[in-house]
Design an enzyme around this catalytic site. Structure first.
Site, PDB file in Angstrom:
ATOM      1  N   ASP A 237      -9.501  -6.341  -2.527  1.00 33.86           N
ATOM      2  CA  ASP A 237      -8.099  -5.950  -2.600  1.00 33.86           C
ATOM      3  C   ASP A 237      -7.151  -7.148  -2.434  1.00 33.86           C
ATOM      4  OD1 ASP A 237      -6.103  -3.567  -2.189  1.00 33.86           O
ATOM      5  OD2 ASP A 237      -5.668  -4.910  -0.506  1.00 33.86           O
ATOM      6  N   GLU A 302      -9.026  -7.939  -7.285  1.00 32.53           N
ATOM      7  CA  GLU A 302      -7.713  -7.493  -7.752  1.00 32.53           C
ATOM      8  C   GLU A 302      -6.705  -8.629  -7.648  1.00 32.53           C
ATOM      9  OE1 GLU A 302      -4.280  -4.245  -6.565  1.00 32.53           O
ATOM     10  OE2 GLU A 302      -5.076  -5.668  -5.114  1.00 32.53           O
TER      11      GLU A 302
HETATM   12  C1  GLC Z   1      -3.662  -3.353  -3.287  1.00 32.97           C
HETATM   13  C2  GLC Z   1      -3.955  -1.877  -3.367  1.00 32.97           C
HETATM   14  C3  GLC Z   1      -2.705  -1.118  -3.051  1.00 32.97           C
HETATM   15  C4  GLC Z   1      -2.277  -1.461  -1.644  1.00 32.97           C
HETATM   16  C5  GLC Z   1      -2.129  -2.969  -1.488  1.00 32.97           C
HETATM   17  C6  GLC Z   1      -2.030  -3.354  -0.048  1.00 32.97           C
HETATM   18  O1  GLC Z   1      -2.783  -3.779  -4.247  1.00 32.97           O
HETATM   19  O2  GLC Z   1      -4.452  -1.564  -4.620  1.00 32.97           O
HETATM   20  O3  GLC Z   1      -2.872   0.254  -3.171  1.00 32.97           O
HETATM   21  O4  GLC Z   1      -1.084  -0.825  -1.349  1.00 32.97           O
HETATM   22  O5  GLC Z   1      -3.229  -3.671  -2.001  1.00 32.97           O
HETATM   23  O6  GLC Z   1      -3.278  -3.227   0.566  1.00 32.97           O
END
Ligand code: GLC
Length: 595
Positions: A237, A302
């Site tokens: 993440d 991500e």
């Molecule tokens: C990422 C997740 C998102 C979350 C953020 C903070 O982007 O996909 O849903 O709010 O991280 O953890």
């Protein structure tokens, strides 16, 4: 042959026969996986948002037992791996992305026994399970943070603390102008510690200090904990946020030409000091090294970077220094916001931008939607659902499906009063709709009974989309042609080698048409995918200006459900210089290239 030899031979042949039957049955039940090919190069990955998948212990929220009970669904639709959004102990300020214990399960989802059962059940059916790994921050309710606030050794520097820049009439002033992704200052004052702590997201999500070797060790320990349990990989993440510059006494520059005047809006600044810092890659390398001690694990990361492919591609590493297996490809999300932006040209450039920029030997992936972005059917048009699934499942690389995409689920309108997403809430009643992520997170639509068969409770955490009566899994299973049946045909088709290892060419691209061929020298059958990106009916001449030698005709293998014409019923042979297509339609042809 004397009698004894004859009997022995018969016994031997019987044995071979029994072994063969066992192998065939095993392969049919659990699928065959070539051990030399990582699972994630062959399997479709499906993102499950646990709160919204299936509510086994009915309380209006999905749970682990609910996901376990749906294992056969994945076998039926041809998905090989699920990725679970966070299920860890959490106060749920950001719906699980604020973790208070990285190695335990939140009671709303169940227990560790429920998780073990899920893992065994999925593995027993030959399915993989990928966890969400959230290293950038914890919850402020994590023991580490509570101790850090008190400056308790060794947790004192587990987070990023700073003295105030100054005091404005006894009010402490943050050390710099850095902003939270969720709007407002990224610094929150701790009355107890008399310092500010930094958070890229909510104030309830303090950023961990990755310059502290203990924090790095803790995170490796967490990965190891789940790997030892047998999980098949991680979705990492918010990776680009892992490090900020060490000297916090520097402001980020205003993003000129962003069109954003609201100084509290994340987009107002150019994030030169708080994202994609070089140290991130060193940490990623350590995770890679750990994961590689286990066999056949996936690490997908991500990173939202728009069209900045140079930065994105760094997360792959290279052949001698491998990092992530892949950063998510968000070009179909960040590059295509609405139907007006969707043309044959824009689709081709989204596809080639990724493929042409990837470091050599690396593997692509395709993402149409997720829990942070509006559903693809709502962004680009519900008529395009099948065509876009054709792209994501038949382009070279790993397809990642967000739950409900296989049945064409759409965004759900949610009132300000019902809004739960902290990002939406922080923008207030006037602007919440622009930012809230609730619309894409509503309960999975299983059937036409109350609450779409998601729960038998008397309410759900987010409202169910009103279209559930007709748009649901059961209705689509019962219908001869449905989004689900198209999806199933595609997951079957992509098992052919030509889709895993074959090359790609784009025979004809126009404003209204995107097309690609998957081909390989050693195969006599190529596959052609054609998409009408416009909302109008078209007759497409695929030979016109074709840059790839196509045969005269193709045989329809799969078509969008919006097309009901006699001429394109699957199995029909169609002349490729006059293919009739309805608006938003996708067609998959097999091409016999021997004649
Ligand atoms: C990422 C997740 C998102 C979350 C953020 C903070 O982007 O996909 O849903 O709010 O991280 O953890």
């Amino acid at each position: 042959m004397n009698l004894k030899t004859c009997q022995l031979f018969t016994l031997f042949m019987l044995f071979v026969g029994v072994v063969a039957v066992i192998v065939v049955c095993w392969t049919a039940m659990y699928g065959y996986q070539d051990p030399s090919v990582p699972f994630w190069k062959e399997e479709v990955i499906y993102q499950v948002y646990p709160r919204s998948y299936y509510d086994f212990h009915p309380d209006g929220l999905g749970d682990l037992k609910g996901i376990t009970s749906k294992v056969d669904y994945f076998k039926e639709i041809g998905v090989g791996a699920i990725w679970l959004s966070p299920i860890y102990t959490s106060p749920m300020a950001d719906f699980g992305y604020d973790i208070a214990n990285f190695t335990d399960i939140d009671p709303i989802f169940g227990t560790m026994e429920d998780f073990d059962e899920l893992l065994d059940t999925y593995h027993g059916k030959g399915l993989k399970v990928i966890m969400d790994f959230v290293p950038n921050h914890s919850s402020d309710e994590h023991e580490w943070f509570k101790k850090s606030v008190k400056k308790e050794y060794p947790f004192t520097d587990y987070y990023i603390w700073s003295d105030p820049l100054s005091f404005n009439k006894s009010e402490p002033v943050p050390p710099n102008n850095w902003l939270s992704v969720f709007r407002g200052s990224a610094w929150t004052w701790s009355e107890e510690r008399k310092q500010f702590y930094f958070h890229q997201f909510l104030d309830k999500q303090p950023d961990l200090n990755f310059r502290n070797p203990d924090v790095q060790e803790e995170m490796l320990g967490i990965l190891k904990f789940w790997l030892d349990k047998g999980v098949d990989g991680f979705r990492v993440d918010a990776l680009k946020h892992l490090f900020e510059v060490e000297d916090v006494h520097q402001d980020e520059p205003v993003a000129k030409d962003s069109g954003i005047d609201d100084k509290m809006d994340y987009g107002y600044l150019n994030h030169t000091l708080t994202v994609n810092q070089p140290e991130t890659f060193g940490v990623l390398r350590k995770w890679r090294e750990l994961i590689d001690l286990y066999s056949d694990k996936l690490m997908m990361v991500e990173v939202y970077e728009g069209q900045d492919l140079g930065t994105l591609m760094k997360y792959y590493g290279n052949e001698t220094d491998p990092l992530a297996d892949f950063p998510f490809n968000f070009l179909m999300i960040e590059g295509l916001h609405n139907r007006t932006e969707l043309t044959g040209f824009s689709l081709k450039s989204a596809v080639t931008l990724w493929l042409d920029n990837m470091p050599s030997g690396k593997w692509p992936n395709w993402v149409l939607g997720n829990h942070d972005n509006h559903r693809v059917g709502s962004r680009l048009g519900s008529d395009l659902v099948d065509a876009l699934n054709m792209m994501s499942l038949l382009l070279p690389g790993t397809a990642i499906t967000y739950y409900g995409e296989e049945i064409g689920m759409e965004d759900t309108w949610i009132s300000w009063e019902d809004t739960k997403d902290p990002q939406g809430c922080r923008y207030g009643p006037e602007r919440y709709a622009e930012y809230s992520r609730d619309p894409e997170r509503t309960p999975m639509q299983w059937d036409n009974t109350s609450f779409a068969g998601f729960t038998t409770a008397s309410d759900t955490w987010l409202p169910v989309n009103e279209n559930y009566k007709t748009l649901n899994v059961k209705a689509q299973k019962d219908a001869t042609y449905s989004h689900l049946s198209v999806y199933q045909s595609l997951t079957q088709l992509r098992k052919l080698d030509v889709f895993t290892t074959g090359r790609i060419a784009y025979p004809s691209i126009t404003e209204d048409v995107f097309s690609f061929v998957r081909y390989a020298d050693e195969t006599a059958t190529y596959y052609l995918v054609v998409i009408n990106t416009s909302e109008e009916e078209l007759t497409v001449d695929l030979h016109h200006d074709a840059s790839f030698d196509l045969p005269k005709t193709g045989t329809v293998v799969v078509r969008s459900i919006t097309d009901t014409s006699e001429e394109t019923v699957p199995g029909s042979e169609v002349s490729l210089d006059s293919v009739k297509m309805v608006g938003g339609e996708g067609l998959v042809f097999s091409l016999n290239v021997e004649n």
